[in-house]
Scaffold this motif. Structure first.
Motif, mmCIF file in Angstrom:
data_model
loop_
_atom_site.group_PDB
_atom_site.id
_atom_site.type_symbol
_atom_site.label_atom_id
_atom_site.label_comp_id
_atom_site.label_asym_id
_atom_site.label_seq_id
_atom_site.Cartn_x
_atom_site.Cartn_y
_atom_site.Cartn_z
ATOM 1 N N GLY A 184 26.056 37.566 33.606
ATOM 2 C CA GLY A 184 26.469 37.878 34.981
ATOM 3 C C GLY A 184 27.972 38.025 35.012
ATOM 4 N N ASN A 185 28.637 36.919 35.303
ATOM 5 C CA ASN A 185 30.102 36.964 35.320
ATOM 6 C C ASN A 185 30.657 37.458 33.994
ATOM 7 O OD1 ASN A 185 30.834 35.983 37.946
ATOM 8 N ND2 ASN A 185 30.094 33.966 37.306
ATOM 9 N N ILE A 186 29.912 37.157 32.942
ATOM 10 C CA ILE A 186 30.309 37.549 31.583
ATOM 11 C C ILE A 186 29.008 37.554 30.759
ATOM 12 C CG2 ILE A 186 30.851 35.196 30.768
ATOM 13 C CD1 ILE A 186 33.582 36.570 29.753
ATOM 14 N N HIS A 219 31.856 29.638 46.151
ATOM 15 C CA HIS A 219 30.504 30.182 46.362
ATOM 16 C C HIS A 219 29.421 29.244 45.819
ATOM 17 C CE1 HIS A 219 32.266 34.023 47.487
ATOM 18 N NE2 HIS A 219 32.880 34.123 46.323
ATOM 19 N N ASP A 220 29.396 29.097 44.497
ATOM 20 C CA ASP A 220 28.253 28.417 43.875
ATOM 21 C C ASP A 220 28.123 26.928 44.228
ATOM 22 O OD1 ASP A 220 27.424 30.784 42.762
ATOM 23 O OD2 ASP A 220 28.425 30.446 40.845
ATOM 24 N N PRO A 221 29.237 26.195 44.390
ATOM 25 C CA PRO A 221 29.063 24.792 44.785
ATOM 26 C C PRO A 221 28.306 24.635 46.098
ATOM 27 C CG PRO A 221 31.289 25.152 43.993
ATOM 28 C CD PRO A 221 30.645 26.506 44.079
ATOM 29 N N THR A 224 22.350 29.598 35.686
ATOM 30 C CA THR A 224 23.786 29.825 35.940
ATOM 31 C C THR A 224 24.431 30.814 34.986
ATOM 32 O OG1 THR A 224 25.899 28.620 36.045
ATOM 33 C CG2 THR A 224 24.271 27.739 34.526
ATOM 34 N N ASP A 225 25.560 31.401 35.443
ATOM 35 C CA ASP A 225 26.342 32.330 34.604
ATOM 36 C C ASP A 225 27.825 31.918 34.603
ATOM 37 O OD1 ASP A 225 26.742 33.009 37.316
ATOM 38 O OD2 ASP A 225 27.152 35.119 36.842
ATOM 39 N N PRO A 226 28.136 30.706 34.102
ATOM 40 C CA PRO A 226 29.490 30.200 34.305
ATOM 41 C C PRO A 226 30.565 31.036 33.618
ATOM 42 C CG PRO A 226 28.126 28.662 32.956
ATOM 43 C CD PRO A 226 27.273 29.811 33.346
ATOM 44 N N ALA A 261 20.105 28.162 41.699
ATOM 45 C CA ALA A 261 20.414 29.434 41.035
ATOM 46 C C ALA A 261 21.803 29.914 41.437
ATOM 47 C CB ALA A 261 19.353 30.472 41.406
ATOM 48 N N LEU A 262 22.652 30.063 40.426
ATOM 49 C CA LEU A 262 24.066 30.378 40.679
ATOM 50 C C LEU A 262 24.465 31.759 40.163
ATOM 51 C CD1 LEU A 262 25.598 26.945 39.488
ATOM 52 C CD2 LEU A 262 24.532 27.499 41.693
ATOM 53 N N GLY A 263 23.519 32.502 39.636
ATOM 54 C CA GLY A 263 23.872 33.797 39.055
ATOM 55 C C GLY A 263 22.850 34.862 39.436
ATOM 56 N N PRO A 264 22.869 35.996 38.731
ATOM 57 C CA PRO A 264 21.820 37.003 38.936
ATOM 58 C C PRO A 264 20.439 36.363 38.717
ATOM 59 C CG PRO A 264 23.601 37.881 37.604
ATOM 60 C CD PRO A 264 23.877 36.424 37.755
ATOM 61 N N ILE A 321 33.751 30.463 36.976
ATOM 62 C CA ILE A 321 34.581 29.367 37.466
ATOM 63 C C ILE A 321 33.861 28.582 38.562
ATOM 64 C CG2 ILE A 321 36.731 28.798 38.679
ATOM 65 C CD1 ILE A 321 38.020 31.254 37.294
ATOM 66 N N ASP A 322 33.307 29.288 39.558
ATOM 67 C CA ASP A 322 32.699 28.542 40.666
ATOM 68 C C ASP A 322 31.360 27.937 40.229
ATOM 69 O OD1 ASP A 322 31.781 31.222 40.631
ATOM 70 O OD2 ASP A 322 31.051 31.059 42.689
ATOM 71 N N ASP A 323 30.679 28.580 39.274
ATOM 72 C CA ASP A 323 29.500 27.939 38.674
ATOM 73 C C ASP A 323 29.895 26.599 38.083
ATOM 74 O OD1 ASP A 323 29.330 30.992 38.194
ATOM 75 O OD2 ASP A 323 27.234 30.388 37.968
ATOM 76 N N ALA A 324 31.012 26.614 37.330
ATOM 77 C CA ALA A 324 31.452 25.392 36.634
ATOM 78 C C ALA A 324 31.704 24.275 37.639
ATOM 79 C CB ALA A 324 32.715 25.686 35.825
HETATM 80 CA CA CA Z 1 27.774 32.430 39.498
#
Ligand code: CA
Ligand code: BDR
Length: 307
Positions: free
Chosen positions: A42-44, A242-244, A13-15, A128-131, A17-20
Motif C-alpha cells: 500500500g504505502n510501500i 488516520h490509522d490510529p 496493515t501497510d506501515p 484494517a489500516l491499509g488497502p 507512519i500512521d499505521d505505525a
Molecule cells: Ca495505512
C-alpha cells in the motif's frame, strides 16, 4: 472496555507512519490481545511493509506476535506506485531496530482462515489500516472463515469531503477498489472510519513534543513518527492521525458518532476508483461521521504514556 477480557484482534496493515502509530497504540492497550499482524502492499511494497511490522514489534519487545505477509498487488489491477508520503522506508526514516524474527512462512490469508476457524465465531476483530486486499481475498476464497469475523474496523474512504487521491477517493480504497467493493458488499459487520473523521484527529508539533517529554519509550517513538510525518510534507501545522482512529474507535466507540449508511464503492476509472456513494441499493455499513477529537487525542496520550 476496562476490566473486561481483552478482545482478540488481527491488525491488517501497510506501515506506513500512521499505521505505525496505530500499531504502537494497540501494543500499549491491554484491551487488545493481538493474535497476529497481516501485511499488505500500500504505502510501500509488501517486503517493506512486512519488514516494518517486524521492526515495530522488535522495538516494542513483542516478537511473540507473529507477522504474516499478505497481498503484494491488488485483487485485479496493477499495484499503485508508492505515494512516498511516508519516506523511502515507508516509515519516515525513524530509528527502529531490524526485525529480530522472520515473518511466518504461512501466507496471510491461510493463517487468517486457520485462526478464524479455530476460535469461536464472532470473537476476532480485524483492524484494517491499509488497502483491503487480504480481507477481500479471505471473503472470496474462504467465506466460511470470513463470516466468523466479529467485526472489521477499517480506515478508508471519504463521504462528504474531498478525497486525498482523487476528488472523491481516499488512498486505501483507491489502491484496491475491487477489494474495497468486495468487503463493503459482503455484509460482514464493518465500521468504516473515513477521512471526514480522521482529518479531525490531528497531531501538532507541540503534541509530539509533549509525548517526547513524557520519557516513555512508546510515546517517544510516536513523537519521532509524528515529527517524520511533518518532514514528508511542507507548510503544514498539523498532520492527520488516520490509522490510529481505527484503534481509538475500537477502544472507545463513545468518542465517535456512528451512522448507518448504505454505501457502494466505485471500481471505475483511476479518478473515481474507490469513491464511496451513499446509495439505496448499497450495503449498510457503520460509518464514523463525527469524533470528539480532543478526547481521542487524550486517550492516545494516556495509553502511550501508561507503559
Ligand atoms: Ca495505512
Ligand atoms: C490512509 O492511506 C495511507 O497513506 C495511510 O497509512 C492511511 O491508511 C489514509 O488515506
Amino acid at each position: 472496555m476496562p476490566h473486561s477480557k481483552p478482545r482478540l484482534i488481527v491488525i491488517d496493515t501497510d506501515p506506513g507512519i500512521d499505521d505505525a502509530i496505530g500499531i504502537l497504540l494497540a501494543l500499549a492497550s491491554p484491551e487488545f490481545s493481538i493474535a497476529g499482524m497481516t501485511t499488505v502492499a500500500g504505502n510501500i511494497g509488501i517486503e517493506t511493509t512486512t519488514r516494518n511490522a517486524g521492526r515495530l514489534l522488535a522495538f516494542a519487545g513483542r516478537e511473540d506476535i507473529p507477522v504474516f505477509a499478505g497481498a503484494a498487488t491488488p485483487l485485479s489491477r496493477p499495484g499503485p506506485e508508492p505515494l512516498n508520503l511516508h519516506g523511502k522506508d515507508g516509515i519516515g526514516g525513524v530509528d527502529l531496530p531490524d526485525p529480530t524474527k522472520q515473518p511466518e512462512i504461512q501466507p496471510a490469508v491461510a493463517w487468517l482462515t486457520e485462526l478464524l476457524l479455530s476460535e469461536p465465531a464472532g470473537t476476532i476483530d480485524v483492524l484494517a489500516l491499509g488497502p483491503l486486499t487480504n480481507i477481500a481475498r479471505l471473503i472470496l476464497e474462504k467465506p466460511d472463515a470470513a463470516t466468523r469475523i466479529g467485526r472489521i474496523v477499517a480506515m478508508g474512504g471519504v463521504i462528504h469531503e474531498t478525497g486525498n487521491v482523487g476528488l472523491r477517493s481516499e488512498f486505501n480504497l483507491w489502491a484496491d477498489p475491487e477489494a474495497a467493493a468486495v468487503v463493503v458488499a459482503s455484509g460482514l459487520p464493518l465500521a468504516l472510519v473515513p477521512l471526514d473523521v480522521t482529518r479531525r484527529v490531528r497531531a501538532t508539533r507541540d503534541f509530539a513534543q509533549a509525548l517526547a517529554a513524557s520519557g516513555r519509550p512508546l510515546a517517544a517513538m510516536v513523537a519521532d513518527l509524528i515529527e517524520s510525518y511533518f518532514e514528508t510534507t511542507t507548510h503544514r501545522e498539523s498532520r492527520p492521525l488516520h490509522d490510529p482512529c481505527v484503534m481509538l474507535l475500537a477502544l472507545a466507540p463513545e468518542l465517535f458518532r456512528l451512522e448507518d449508511l448504505r454505501l457502494s464503492v466505485s471500481t471505475g476509472s483511476a479518478e473515481e476508483a474507490g469513491a464511496l456513494t451513499i446509495d439505496e441499493n448499497g450495503t449498510q455499513v457503520q460509518v464514523a461521521m463525527g469524533v470528539d477529537a480532543p478526547a481521542a487525542l487524550d486517550l492516545l496520550v494516556a495509553k502511550l504514556t501508561a507503559i
